[in-house]
Write an enzyme that holds these catalytic residues in place. Structure first.
Site, PDB file in Angstrom:
ATOM      1  N   LYS A   1      76.901 -10.536 -18.362  1.00  0.00           N
ATOM      2  CA  LYS A   1      76.456 -11.858 -17.926  1.00  0.00           C
ATOM      3  C   LYS A   1      77.181 -12.303 -16.657  1.00  0.00           C
ATOM      4  O   LYS A   1      76.575 -12.939 -15.779  1.00  0.00           O
ATOM      5  CB  LYS A   1      76.657 -12.873 -19.049  1.00  0.00           C
ATOM      6  CG  LYS A   1      75.797 -12.629 -20.289  1.00  0.00           C
ATOM      7  CD  LYS A   1      74.305 -12.748 -19.999  1.00  0.00           C
ATOM      8  CE  LYS A   1      73.890 -14.199 -19.837  1.00  0.00           C
ATOM      9  NZ  LYS A   1      72.422 -14.336 -19.665  1.00  0.00           N
TER      10      LYS A   1
ATOM     11  N   TYR B   1      79.220  -7.784 -23.391  1.00  0.00           N
ATOM     12  CA  TYR B   1      78.184  -8.793 -23.177  1.00  0.00           C
ATOM     13  C   TYR B   1      78.616  -9.776 -22.100  1.00  0.00           C
ATOM     14  O   TYR B   1      77.858 -10.088 -21.171  1.00  0.00           O
ATOM     15  CB  TYR B   1      77.910  -9.527 -24.491  1.00  0.00           C
ATOM     16  CG  TYR B   1      77.086 -10.782 -24.331  1.00  0.00           C
ATOM     17  CD1 TYR B   1      75.733 -10.718 -24.014  1.00  0.00           C
ATOM     18  CD2 TYR B   1      77.673 -12.042 -24.495  1.00  0.00           C
ATOM     19  CE1 TYR B   1      74.971 -11.875 -23.869  1.00  0.00           C
ATOM     20  CE2 TYR B   1      76.930 -13.191 -24.352  1.00  0.00           C
ATOM     21  CZ  TYR B   1      75.585 -13.114 -24.041  1.00  0.00           C
ATOM     22  OH  TYR B   1      74.849 -14.254 -23.884  1.00  0.00           O
TER      23      TYR B   1
ATOM     24  N   ALA C   1      67.211 -12.355 -22.223  1.00  0.00           N
ATOM     25  CA  ALA C   1      68.517 -11.722 -22.051  1.00  0.00           C
ATOM     26  C   ALA C   1      68.766 -10.741 -23.179  1.00  0.00           C
ATOM     27  O   ALA C   1      68.117 -10.783 -24.238  1.00  0.00           O
ATOM     28  CB  ALA C   1      69.632 -12.767 -22.029  1.00  0.00           C
ATOM     29  N   TYR C   2      69.715  -9.856 -22.955  1.00  0.00           N
ATOM     30  CA  TYR C   2      70.275  -9.009 -24.011  1.00  0.00           C
ATOM     31  C   TYR C   2      71.390  -9.830 -24.650  1.00  0.00           C
ATOM     32  O   TYR C   2      72.365 -10.181 -23.985  1.00  0.00           O
ATOM     33  CB  TYR C   2      70.831  -7.726 -23.395  1.00  0.00           C
ATOM     34  CG  TYR C   2      71.423  -6.739 -24.393  1.00  0.00           C
ATOM     35  CD1 TYR C   2      70.804  -5.527 -24.634  1.00  0.00           C
ATOM     36  CD2 TYR C   2      72.606  -7.019 -25.076  1.00  0.00           C
ATOM     37  CE1 TYR C   2      71.348  -4.609 -25.533  1.00  0.00           C
ATOM     38  CE2 TYR C   2      73.146  -6.122 -25.975  1.00  0.00           C
ATOM     39  CZ  TYR C   2      72.522  -4.914 -26.199  1.00  0.00           C
ATOM     40  OH  TYR C   2      73.053  -4.005 -27.089  1.00  0.00           O
ATOM     41  N   THR C   3      71.248 -10.157 -25.940  1.00  0.00           N
ATOM     42  CA  THR C   3      72.197 -11.073 -26.580  1.00  0.00           C
ATOM     43  C   THR C   3      72.891 -10.484 -27.804  1.00  0.00           C
ATOM     44  O   THR C   3      73.580 -11.211 -28.519  1.00  0.00           O
ATOM     45  CB  THR C   3      71.480 -12.370 -26.986  1.00  0.00           C
ATOM     46  OG1 THR C   3      70.391 -12.053 -27.877  1.00  0.00           O
ATOM     47  CG2 THR C   3      70.952 -13.115 -25.773  1.00  0.00           C
TER      48      THR C   3
ATOM     49  N   GLY D   1      61.983 -15.585 -27.698  1.00  0.00           N
ATOM     50  CA  GLY D   1      63.362 -15.944 -27.996  1.00  0.00           C
ATOM     51  C   GLY D   1      63.533 -17.432 -28.216  1.00  0.00           C
ATOM     52  O   GLY D   1      62.617 -18.233 -27.983  1.00  0.00           O
TER      53      GLY D   1
END
Length: 280
Positions: free
Chosen positions: A125, A121, A56-58, A10
């Protein structure tokens, strides 16, 4: 400093690798973020002096349909990492986002302000932040915004791609924030990790580029740096519907980070010029 980094490909992980090539970087094969217990086990096995979670899941819009998955990756996994670090009494540094706020008003958000995310999202977070704090170990949560780099897909790479296909764009002009280069975030995290290993306490901090700007102005500066002749017009968010609602005010107050760690907000314009030069 023996540093363990979750993430390998990433934007942030690539930037960290350039600055800390001797760190141990874990990709998905080595540490699957959908299996939080495996992440904890990786920390215990590596025996690092500090851990940075750069994974992370973004996918902000897709998270509206995959909130459960986003929450495992963005909350359960960092919670397990933080617990493992607490058990080992080592610092855990976790990256969060301006999307934990609802974007009301115009005042820059302070770290202590209540969170109220507008989308899945952001909720994932915010849950991750809570899990990291609940672990009870030495930690630092670094909220940032509008991340860009020469790696992967982000606003800058998207704009330059569109410039090859169009000569005119409409870009949102009522969302305001601080573009932040992955390189600058990586440098900040490394400085914080070193200080925390030496005994500096942590907490929740903000780090974003200065000055504040709209997406439209950010796009115009991108094209100016690249020499592209692109006409950019501003539109309100209401004319650019997306699956996930975005905050209008993403300004972040970074004064506590400077006070505690001596880290000042970077000038995103200089960072942008370097990124665009690398891309073209």
């Amino acid at each position: 400093m023996r540093l363990l980094v979750f993430g390998a490909t990433g934007q942030l992980a690539v930037a960290l690798r350039a600055s800390a090539p001797d760190a141990l970087f874990l990709n998905r094969d080595a540490a699957d973020l959908t299996a939080p217990e495996a992440c904890a086990a990786a920390i215990h096995a590596a025996g690092p002096s500090a851990v940075i979670n750069a994974a992370a899941y973004t996918a902000v819009d897709r998270a509206e349909e995959e909130e459960a998955l986003a929450t495992v990756i963005n909350a359960a996994a960092p919670g397990a990492m933080a617990q493992a670090c607490a058990e080992a009494s080592i610092p855990f540094l976790h990256v969060s986002t301006d999307y934990v706020f609802d974007g009301r008003g115009q005042r820059p958000w302070r770290p202590e302000d209540p969170t109220s995310p507008l989308n899945a999202y952001g909720r994932s977070k915010a849950a991750g932040e809570a899990a990291v704090r609940a672990a009870g170990g030495p930690h630092a949560i670094l909220r940032t915004s509008w991340v860009f780099s020469a790696t992967g897909r982000n606003f800058v790479t998207a704009m330059l791609e569109l410039a090859r296909k169009r000569d005119q764009l409409n870009v949102v002009d009522d969302q305001i924030g601080g573009p932040t280069s992955a390189r600058a975030i990586g440098e900040a995290l490394l400085k914080m990790a070193e200080a925390m290993i030496a005994g500096q306490s942590g907490g929740t901090y903000h780090f974003a580029g200065a000055p504040f700007v709209s997406w439209k102005s950010f796009a115009r500066e991108t094209f100016a740096c690249s020499g592209q002749n692109m006409a950019v017009s501003g539109i309100p968010t209401s004319q650019y519907p997306t699956a996930a609602q975005r905050p209008l005010n993403s300004r972040l107050d970074c004064t506590s980070l400077e006070a505690d760690f001596g880290i000042r907000p970077p000038d995103w314009r200089a960072e942008l010029a370097a990124v665009v030069e690398e891309l073209i």
